[in-house]
Design a protein around this motif. Structure first.
Motif, mmCIF file in Angstrom:
data_model
loop_
_atom_site.group_PDB
_atom_site.id
_atom_site.type_symbol
_atom_site.label_atom_id
_atom_site.label_comp_id
_atom_site.label_asym_id
_atom_site.label_seq_id
_atom_site.Cartn_x
_atom_site.Cartn_y
_atom_site.Cartn_z
ATOM 1 N N LEU A 219 -41.383 13.038 -16.483
ATOM 2 C CA LEU A 219 -41.846 14.432 -16.515
ATOM 3 C C LEU A 219 -41.048 15.235 -17.534
ATOM 4 N N HIS A 220 -39.965 14.647 -18.043
ATOM 5 C CA HIS A 220 -39.120 15.348 -19.023
ATOM 6 C C HIS A 220 -39.090 14.507 -20.296
ATOM 7 N N GLY A 221 -37.931 14.051 -20.730
ATOM 8 C CA GLY A 221 -37.828 13.361 -22.026
ATOM 9 C C GLY A 221 -38.533 12.016 -22.080
ATOM 10 N N ARG A 252 -51.994 12.396 -14.712
ATOM 11 C CA ARG A 252 -51.577 13.435 -15.660
ATOM 12 C C ARG A 252 -51.682 12.921 -17.092
ATOM 13 N N ILE A 253 -52.010 13.813 -17.997
ATOM 14 C CA ILE A 253 -52.028 13.456 -19.418
ATOM 15 C C ILE A 253 -50.583 13.573 -19.896
ATOM 16 N N GLY A 255 -47.421 14.001 -22.201
ATOM 17 C CA GLY A 255 -47.284 14.736 -23.462
ATOM 18 C C GLY A 255 -48.117 16.011 -23.460
ATOM 19 N N PHE A 256 -48.661 16.358 -22.302
ATOM 20 C CA PHE A 256 -49.413 17.602 -22.139
ATOM 21 C C PHE A 256 -48.788 18.418 -21.012
ATOM 22 N N GLY A 257 -48.865 19.729 -21.152
ATOM 23 C CA GLY A 257 -48.413 20.617 -20.083
ATOM 24 C C GLY A 257 -46.945 20.974 -20.217
ATOM 25 N N HIS A 258 -46.616 22.144 -19.712
ATOM 26 C CA HIS A 258 -45.222 22.601 -19.782
ATOM 27 C C HIS A 258 -44.997 23.704 -18.768
ATOM 28 N N ARG A 259 -43.808 23.748 -18.193
ATOM 29 C CA ARG A 259 -43.486 24.798 -17.228
ATOM 30 C C ARG A 259 -43.559 26.179 -17.881
ATOM 31 N N ILE A 309 -52.968 23.991 -20.163
ATOM 32 C CA ILE A 309 -52.226 22.722 -20.336
ATOM 33 C C ILE A 309 -52.557 22.178 -21.727
ATOM 34 N N ASN A 312 -47.491 19.101 -25.644
ATOM 35 C CA ASN A 312 -46.090 19.525 -25.745
ATOM 36 C C ASN A 312 -45.375 18.660 -26.787
ATOM 37 N N ASP A 314 -43.733 16.116 -26.739
ATOM 38 C CA ASP A 314 -43.722 14.658 -26.584
ATOM 39 C C ASP A 314 -45.022 13.969 -27.003
HETATM 40 N N1 CMC Z 1 -52.119 16.550 -17.027
HETATM 41 C C1 CMC Z 1 -52.967 16.920 -16.057
HETATM 42 N N2 CMC Z 1 -52.734 17.914 -15.187
HETATM 43 C C2 CMC Z 1 -51.571 18.575 -15.324
HETATM 44 C C3 CMC Z 1 -50.649 18.241 -16.327
HETATM 45 C C4 CMC Z 1 -50.955 17.183 -17.193
HETATM 46 N N3 CMC Z 1 -50.109 16.822 -18.145
HETATM 47 N N4 CMC Z 1 -49.581 19.085 -16.223
HETATM 48 C C5 CMC Z 1 -49.835 19.894 -15.180
HETATM 49 N N5 CMC Z 1 -51.027 19.579 -14.645
HETATM 50 C C6 CMC Z 1 -51.671 20.233 -13.491
HETATM 51 C C7 CMC Z 1 -51.157 19.680 -12.184
HETATM 52 O O1 CMC Z 1 -51.879 18.551 -11.773
HETATM 53 C C8 CMC Z 1 -51.321 20.860 -11.258
HETATM 54 O O2 CMC Z 1 -52.671 20.949 -10.905
HETATM 55 P P1 CMC Z 1 -53.106 21.527 -9.456
HETATM 56 O O3 CMC Z 1 -52.594 22.925 -9.412
HETATM 57 O O4 CMC Z 1 -54.580 21.421 -9.488
HETATM 58 O O5 CMC Z 1 -52.442 20.640 -8.465
HETATM 59 C C9 CMC Z 1 -51.018 22.056 -12.179
HETATM 60 O O6 CMC Z 1 -51.302 21.606 -13.496
HETATM 61 C C10 CMC Z 1 -49.572 22.516 -12.094
HETATM 62 O O7 CMC Z 1 -48.716 21.358 -12.194
HETATM 63 P P2 CMC Z 1 -47.147 21.413 -11.981
HETATM 64 O O8 CMC Z 1 -46.617 20.039 -12.029
HETATM 65 O O9 CMC Z 1 -46.825 22.244 -10.794
HETATM 66 O O10 CMC Z 1 -46.752 22.282 -13.233
HETATM 67 P P3 CMC Z 1 -45.385 22.329 -13.960
HETATM 68 O O11 CMC Z 1 -45.208 23.661 -14.531
HETATM 69 O O12 CMC Z 1 -44.283 21.836 -13.094
HETATM 70 O O13 CMC Z 1 -45.674 21.254 -15.136
HETATM 71 C C11 CMC Z 1 -44.858 19.380 -16.304
HETATM 72 C C12 CMC Z 1 -44.798 20.894 -16.082
HETATM 73 C C13 CMC Z 1 -44.219 19.106 -17.638
HETATM 74 C C14 CMC Z 1 -44.082 18.683 -15.182
HETATM 75 C C15 CMC Z 1 -46.331 18.896 -16.287
HETATM 76 O O14 CMC Z 1 -47.097 19.610 -17.222
HETATM 77 C C16 CMC Z 1 -46.457 17.393 -16.526
HETATM 78 O O15 CMC Z 1 -46.297 16.618 -15.596
HETATM 79 N N6 CMC Z 1 -46.743 16.973 -17.813
HETATM 80 C C17 CMC Z 1 -46.822 15.563 -18.117
HETATM 81 C C18 CMC Z 1 -45.430 15.030 -18.459
HETATM 82 C C19 CMC Z 1 -44.900 15.591 -19.746
HETATM 83 O O16 CMC Z 1 -45.573 15.589 -20.769
HETATM 84 N N7 CMC Z 1 -43.636 16.049 -19.711
HETATM 85 C C20 CMC Z 1 -42.950 16.601 -20.891
HETATM 86 C C21 CMC Z 1 -42.702 18.052 -20.742
HETATM 87 S S1 CMC Z 1 -42.241 18.906 -22.239
HETATM 88 C C22 CMC Z 1 -40.885 18.138 -22.893
HETATM 89 C C23 CMC Z 1 -39.745 17.893 -22.002
HETATM 90 O O17 CMC Z 1 -39.403 18.672 -21.118
HETATM 91 O O18 CMC Z 1 -39.119 16.848 -22.163
#
Ligand code: CMC
Length: 377
Positions: A219-221, A252-253, A255-259, A309, A312, A314
């Motif tokens: 979920l991070h690096g 989850r996709i 490399g997509f999405g961010h807090r 979303i 990001n 990554d």
């Molecule tokens: N693909 C599909 N759905 C997603 C994704 C994704 N990548 N990211 C968030 N969502 C959805 C999630 O399923 C949830 O849906 P629902 O409300 O219907 O249950 C909603 O969005 C909120 O998800 P969350 O996990 O509470 O949101 P968050 O702010 O904690 O998300 C995240 C941040 C990075 C954990 C998340 O976007 C994710 O898991 N992304 C995929 C992993 C990723 O690419 N991580 C790298 C982050 S950026 C660089 C870094 O930090 O290293």
């Protein structure tokens, strides 16, 4: 039971300190290191200068940068103990684990780890992390350690240590931009974990090791490696069907999405541009991977864009590292060595006004249970 407080799951929206280091504007999709826009820095600066900026809060003058580069270069060499550790660790060990134990050993054998200047230790950490990752890459593939070359820049030397070959200017420049883009990102999970560690008055090496281990997760690096795996998996499939399949099964996709970013991550914009440039000299396989990435990105945005979303940092990093010739297992370690200046700057900033970090949980269990002897349970 006490009245239930508002619980911020994942500490979302919780402010725990003031900081001057980095602004992440999640609405506008902007990122600033000490006030400088990331686009400007990527265009005009380099990793060494940005590391100085993060540690000192200002851009260096020529002499200051020369002294800083000299300090980075003179700290590159690894001890026999660290080299032997990397050589002896079981071959299957993931590089992030090796990086973590190697940095822990470096901290454990550092004379002033507990009471020396954290600014000086930061320079050693930034320098040595690149050497450790270079050594891991080379020893994994050839069993051989390539000693550092002090005449090279930080990034040039890191690439050199990976395989003992000096790289072309454009490859060094691309790698340097990737390092700079990953150097800092405010109170992300790994930085926060480093801050938690230093808040106990532990040392900066231990705080860095905490940060390394926190960065590792997908979920991070770890998302850079996971995103490339996903792109390869979807390579010969219809992108729309592939993405819908992931979403409809609750996946989850990567490399997509961010807090914080609810729009396109500005680093992803720059990395995508860099990828397009780098593809001119890439091999067939890398071009195929990049094409798949562009297709998956478009298909994913159609589904997730309206929910905020977006790609990001990554998502396109893996294809870029593939153009550079960095193997998949090293993507997250490269992220780690890039983030070292950001970690160190936050650790130092927090420790200037230290207070033990100790949040609270709302207890929902029972109280007053009678202890029952083991034979009677
Ligand atoms: N693909 C599909 N759905 C997603 C994704 C994704 N990548 N990211 C968030 N969502 C959805 C999630 O399923 C949830 O849906 P629902 O409300 O219907 O249950 C909603 O969005 C909120 O998800 P969350 O996990 O509470 O949101 P968050 O702010 O904690 O998300 C995240 C941040 C990075 C954990 C998340 O976007 C994710 O898991 N992304 C995929 C992993 C990723 O690419 N991580 C790298 C982050 S950026 C660089 C870094 O930090 O290293």
């Amino acid at each position: 039971m006490d009245e239930k407080p508002k619980i911020n799951q994942g500490l979302e929206g919780v402010y725990f300190m003031e900081s001057e280091i980095c602004k992440v504007d999640g609405k506008a999709g902007k990122l600033y290191y000490y006030g400088y826009d990331i686009g400007e820095l990527a265009k005009h600066s380099n990793f060494e200068e940005v590391s100085y900026l993060l540690l000192h809060g200002k851009l260096p003058k020529q002499k200051e940068l020369a002294v800083f580069k000299e300090a980075l270069a003179s700290n590159r060499e690894l001890s026999e103990d660290v080299i032997n550790l990397i050589k002896r660790i079981p071959k299957k060990t993931k590089p992030m684990h090796t990086l973590s134990v190697a940095m822990d050993l470096i901290g454990a054998t550092e004379k002033n780890a507990e009471n020396g200047s954290m600014e000086e230790a930061s320079v050693r950490i930034i320098s040595k992390m690149a050497s450790v990752v270079g050594a891991i890459g080379s020893i994994r593939n050839t069993g051989k350690y390539n000693p550092p070359d002090e005449t090279l820049s930080h990034t040039e030397n890191f690439l050199y240590m990976l395989d003992g070959e000096k790289k072309k200017k454009d490859v060094v420049a691309l790698t340097d931009t990737m390092l700079l883009l990953h150097a800092e990102h405010s109170s992300n999970a790994s930085t926060f974990s480093g801050i938690v560690t230093i808040s106990t008055m532990s040392d900066i090496y231990s705080a860095t090791v905490s940060a390394i281990n926190t960065l590792k997760g997908p979920l991070h690096g770890g998302a850079d490696e996971a995103a490339l795996k996903m792109i390869k998996d979807g390579m010969d499939k219809d992108p729309d069907k592939y993405i819908n399949g992931i979403i409809s099964s609750g996946g989850r996709i990567m490399g997509f999405g961010h807090r914080v970013y609810k729009t396109y991550d500005p680093r992803a914009t720059i990395i995508k541009e860099q990828l397009k440039k780098a593809l001119r000299n890439a091999n067939k396989e890398t071009k195929k991977i990049a094409d798949a990435a562009f297709g998956i990105e478009e298909a994913a945005i159609k589904v997730t864009g309206k929910k905020g979303i977006w790609p990001n940092v990554d998502f396109f990093s893996g294809p870029v590292y593939s153009c550079i010739g960095i193997e998949e297992g090293l993507f997250t370690p490269v992220f780690a060595l890039s983030r070292a200046p950001g970690w160190c700057s936050h650790i130092i900033e927090y420790s200037r006004n230290n207070r033990l970090i100790r949040p609270t949980v709302y207890y929902t269990g029972a109280v007053g249970k009678k202890y029952v002897e083991i034979g009677n349970r």
